[in-house]
Write a protein that holds these residues in place. Structure first.
Motif, PDB file in Angstrom:
ATOM      1  N   TYR A   6       0.852  -1.206   0.000  1.00 26.22           N
ATOM      2  CA  TYR A   6       0.000   0.000   0.000  1.00 26.22           C
ATOM      3  C   TYR A   6       0.879   1.244   0.000  1.00 26.22           C
ATOM      4  O   TYR A   6       2.062   1.181   0.334  1.00 26.22           O
ATOM      5  N   LYS A  30      -3.521   4.396  -2.462  1.00 25.26           N
ATOM      6  CA  LYS A  30      -3.948   3.043  -2.078  1.00 25.26           C
ATOM      7  C   LYS A  30      -3.755   2.888  -0.565  1.00 25.26           C
ATOM      8  O   LYS A  30      -2.622   2.966  -0.064  1.00 25.26           O
ATOM      9  N   ALA A  32      -4.709   1.038   3.298  1.00 28.69           N
ATOM     10  CA  ALA A  32      -5.233  -0.045   4.147  1.00 28.69           C
ATOM     11  C   ALA A  32      -5.480   0.526   5.536  1.00 28.69           C
ATOM     12  O   ALA A  32      -4.747   1.411   5.978  1.00 28.69           O
ATOM     13  N   ALA A 137       3.895  -0.707   3.448  1.00 29.02           N
ATOM     14  CA  ALA A 137       3.463   0.599   2.915  1.00 29.02           C
ATOM     15  C   ALA A 137       4.604   1.596   2.897  1.00 29.02           C
ATOM     16  O   ALA A 137       5.582   1.459   3.655  1.00 29.02           O
TER      17      ALA A 137
END
Ligand SMILES: Cc1cc2nc3c(=O)[nH]c(=O)nc-3n(C[C@H](O)[C@H](O)[C@H](O)COP(=O)(O)OP(=O)(O)OC[C@H]3O[C@@H](n4cnc5c(N)ncnc54)[C@H](O)[C@@H]3O)c2cc1C
Length: 470
Positions: A6, A30, A32, A137
């Motif tokens: 992410y 993007k 999470a 991420a």
């Protein structure tokens, strides 16, 4: 299984986490979000802000106090109202708000993982069961909130001895409640339970309540509390509590002064600590302070530049209102959205006691310390036509003004919808508006906003040496 990648992982779905995740997704990133609790919303939805505010309105409704001033009707439903009545609306709002957050996250295409998040390394987060996975991420946002402080001498059992989380789960309505801690949460619950018909005993280790609030305002609240039968114990600390095996017998709360208070139920509302213990912060070299709060800079970056922290996890001011903005500002710095890069210098405090209190800017005590000549101006609810219509007996708005430039530096309100009225005051203070600006405004009539204008005239008459008696 390979960890999913992410641009941003947000840990926590409270106000700071939700708003940050949604903003980043809105800007096309993007995202999470990891949440360990079965419900979205954190302290704002599940254990704090909205449940307590809903109980406040319910207590007012059940006691008939909202109508008392207007029609002199005292319905006194409190004795007949059940705990289910008291909790019904709170549960309704909680469920509805938690659902709305879930829908909002889904609508923005955010992947949600249920489980406890912890750092594996600088970019990897492990999520425990049920999600049971690892995520990677570019940026990580810690929005894990806080939990109530538990001193070792208080035998919390979630049945008769409560913190501010478990008081929301009570199964019967107490005849009497001892509240320890006269900060925001303690004073809110003290007035809520008292309004709902419960005898309240309020204990504080200081000589008054709400020590950061304007003294005249706290005096007004104390007078109201006294009239409503709330008993106060100042400069007192709890040494121990006897919890009898027979639940018909009262708790015996021993104070260090040797006084003993008897009450049906006990609530400790004395501080919170950062919820960071499950994160494995030592793996990424992020230190925490004495109340387990994470240190951040103005951009809400921790010591590790791609790891940000916001909300209660960073400590003061620990409000849902400020937490949301911190989340949005952090995202602005991560992804250069350039839409919101600073927190206003002044933000309002809302204290949902009965009556409500709200404030922005400097108190008299603070301006005195600055040694700047100042005046105050005050207007009372009971003197305003809208106040008379609504039967207001108590409450006022007070302006703190610097003499040299007549600029409004602070606004302090106690009374009906104070937490709504304050926002106009926030603009006056933030934009350094002066008394002449204020008296030149046209407000709807009759409204409580008249309080601002008459407080301005009061300050001007003090400056002119023609003080009218209020
Ligand atoms: C009784 C009470 C009344 C309040 N009243 C007001 C009010 O009137 N106005 C106001 O502005 N503020 C109020 N507050 C404060 C407000 O609730 C908090 O400031 C706000 O909720 C903090 O938001 P947050 O996002 O930082 O954390 P939280 O709302 O606490 O959310 C944190 C979330 O992170 C999750 N989490 C924690 N650790 C992990 C982990 N390792 N992995 C996954 N998930 C994790 C938690 O389950 C939680 O859902 C009140 C608080 C209380 C307790």
């Amino acid at each position: 299984m390979e960890p999913k990648q992410y641009e941003l992982i947000v840990i926590g779905s409270g106000p700071s986490g939700e708003k940050a995740a949604v903003k980043a997704a809105y800007f096309g990133h993007k995202v999470a979000l990891v949440e360990q609790a079965p419900m979205f919303g954190g302290a704002e939805v599940v254990t704090g802000t909205l449940p307590s505010k809903t109980l406040k309105e319910t207590a007012l409704f059940l006691s008939g106090k909202q109508e008392k001033g207007l029609f002199s009707i005292e319905r006194d439903l409190s004795r007949k109202a059940s705990i289910e009545d008291f909790m019904y609306r709170k549960n309704l709002i909680m469920n509805s708000e938690a659902t709305s957050i879930g829908v909002n996250l889904q609508r923005h295409g955010i992947d949600v993982y249920q489980g406890t998040a912890s750092f594996e390394d600088l970019h990897t987060i492990n999520v425990s069961a049920p999600a049971n996975c690892s995520l990677i991420a570019d940026f990580i946002l810690i929005a894990t909130g806080s939990y109530p402080y538990h001193p070792s001498n208080i035998p919390f059992d979630g049945v008769r001895v409560h913190d501010s989380d478990t008081i929301l789960q009570i199964k019967h309505f107490p005849k009497s409640l001892c509240v320890v801690g006269a900060g925001v949460i303690g004073c809110e619950y003290a007035t809520i339970f008292s309004t709902a018909g419960c005898k309240v005993l309020l204990v504080n280790d200081k000589s008054s309540i709400l020590t950061f609030v304007d003294k005249e305002v706290t005096q007004e609240l104390l007078t109201d509390m006294k009239e409503n039968g709330i008993e106060t114990f100042f400069n007192e600390k709890v040494s121990s509590i006897d919890v009898p095996t027979n639940d018909k017998e009262p708790l015996r709360i021993h104070l260090e002064s040797k006084k003993v208070i008897e009450a049906d139920m006990f609530l400790l509302a004395a501080g919170r600590s950062g919820n960071v213990h499950s994160l494995n912060l030592d793996k990424v070299g992020i230190p925490v302070g004495p109340r387990e709060q994470i240190f951040v800079n103005d951009e809400f970056r921790t010591k590790v530049p791609h790891i940000f922290a916001v909300g209660d996890a960073i400590g003061f001011p620990a409000l849902a209102s400020t937490s949301m903005e911190q989340g949005r500002i952090a995202v602005a710095y991560m992804f250069h959205t350039r839409d919101l890069e600073h927190h206003p210098l002044f933000f309002p405090y809302g204290i949902y006691t009965i009556p409500e209190i709200s404030m922005v800017g400097l108190t008299v005590e603070e301006i005195e310390k600055k040694d700047v000549p100042f005046v105050t101006g005050k207007a009372r609810y009971a003197d305003m036509p809208r106040g008379k219509i609504m039967g207001a007996k108590r409450g006022f708005l007070k302006l703190v003004v610097t003499r040299e430039d007549l600029a409004i530096r602070g606004v302090h309100i106690i009374g009906n919808i104070a937490t709504e009225l304050i926002h106009y005051g926030s603009h006056l203070v933030e934009d350094k508006k002066d008394l002449y600006f204020l008296i030149s405004q046209v407000f709807n009539y009759p409204t409580f906003h008249d309080l601002y204008k008459y407080a301005a005239y009061d300050a001007l008459s003090t400056i002119a040496g023609r003080k009218l008696k209020l």
